[in-house]
Enzyme design. Structure first.
Site, PDB file in Angstrom:
ATOM      1  N   TYR A  14       0.809  -1.224   0.000  1.00 19.48           N
ATOM      2  CA  TYR A  14       0.000   0.000   0.000  1.00 19.48           C
ATOM      3  C   TYR A  14       0.843   1.276   0.000  1.00 19.48           C
ATOM      4  CZ  TYR A  14      -3.610  -3.346   1.286  1.00 19.48           C
ATOM      5  OH  TYR A  14      -4.464  -4.417   1.299  1.00 19.48           O
ATOM      6  N   HIS A  19      -4.910   5.731  -1.938  1.00 13.81           N
ATOM      7  CA  HIS A  19      -5.685   5.597  -0.704  1.00 13.81           C
ATOM      8  C   HIS A  19      -4.834   5.954   0.525  1.00 13.81           C
ATOM      9  CE1 HIS A  19      -9.556   4.556   0.779  1.00 13.81           C
ATOM     10  NE2 HIS A  19      -9.296   3.349   1.209  1.00 13.81           N
ATOM     11  N   ASN A  67     -10.360   0.768   7.161  1.00 12.55           N
ATOM     12  CA  ASN A  67     -11.761   0.588   7.542  1.00 12.55           C
ATOM     13  C   ASN A  67     -12.009   0.543   9.039  1.00 12.55           C
ATOM     14  OD1 ASN A  67     -12.114   0.475   4.811  1.00 12.55           O
ATOM     15  ND2 ASN A  67     -12.675  -1.679   4.743  1.00 12.55           N
ATOM     16  N   ASP A  92      -8.063  10.676   1.640  1.00 14.33           N
ATOM     17  CA  ASP A  92      -8.211  10.807   0.194  1.00 14.33           C
ATOM     18  C   ASP A  92      -9.668  11.079  -0.175  1.00 14.33           C
ATOM     19  OD1 ASP A  92      -8.473   7.969   1.124  1.00 14.33           O
ATOM     20  OD2 ASP A  92      -9.153   7.667  -0.935  1.00 14.33           O
ATOM     21  N   ASN A 113     -14.746   4.708   4.145  1.00 15.07           N
ATOM     22  CA  ASN A 113     -14.872   3.810   5.298  1.00 15.07           C
ATOM     23  C   ASN A 113     -14.005   4.212   6.487  1.00 15.07           C
ATOM     24  OD1 ASN A 113     -16.859   2.168   4.177  1.00 15.07           O
ATOM     25  ND2 ASN A 113     -15.340   0.944   3.100  1.00 15.07           N
TER      26      ASN A 113
END
Length: 188
Positions: A14, A19, A67, A92, A113
């Site tokens: 990631y 994100h 999340n 974001d 989320n």
């Protein structure tokens, strides 16, 4: 004391993805001021202490995955007795052009989320946020999930850097005591 929380997902896969722009801007601030993030396992976050203009500011990157970000934010606020108006959440936003920023003092999660998790843990949607534009997929058939979990391209670096620079200015003014309304008037 204040707290700036950058939202993102942990893990190498990631790193530097759209994100994770919340992590990207906090890392840029840490680089600028030579700060080091340390793991705070009890609070499910990487935390760096930043002292600016006489104010201590916690820089927080939750390790809970996007999340479940609220699971890190609320306990840190409680532990350090940080008031709601003294937090700023960076996340974001696909509905804004890349590098554009917008400050908000409240609002719905808008399908994000991480923001939804924080609102649930704080029992309110009234908290400060800095929305960082990442744009929409260029091709309508490209899956949104693939887009937000994709890395920024070479052709996107100028806009990304401009947004990061503006975010750092906002962080400094927030740390120096400007309230969210003042910042919104200046930057929105």
């Amino acid at each position: 004391m204040k707290m700036i929380v950058g939202l993102g997902n942990i893990g190498r896969e990631y790193d530097r993805t759209r994100h994770n722009v919340g992590f990207i801007v906090l890392d840029a601030l840490a680089d600028k001021y030579d700060l080091t993030f340390k793991q705070d396992s009890e609070h499910h976050a990487f935390v760096a202490n930043w002292f600016f203009d006489g104010e201590k500011v916690l820089l927080v990157k939750p390790t809970t995955f996007m999340n479940d970000s609220g699971r890190a934010v609320r306990p840190l606020m409680d532990y350090y007795k940080i008031e709601l108006e003294d937090i700023l959440i960076v996340h974001d936003d696909m509905d804004m052009d890349l590098g554009k920023i917008r400050l908000r003092a409240k609002g719905s999660a808008g399908g994000h989320n991480g923001i939804k998790s924080i609102a649930n843990h704080l029992n309110t949607q009234n908290f400060n946020r800095l929305k960082f534009g990442i744009s929409h997929p260029k091709h309508t058939h490209q899956a949104v999930i693939d887009f937000v979990l994709g890395k920024f391209g070479e052709d996107e670096q100028v806009e990304l850097a401009a947004g990061v620079d503006k975010s750092l200015d906002i962080f400094e003014e927030f740390a120096a005591g400007d309230d969210i309304q003042t910042l919104m008037n200046h930057y929105n």
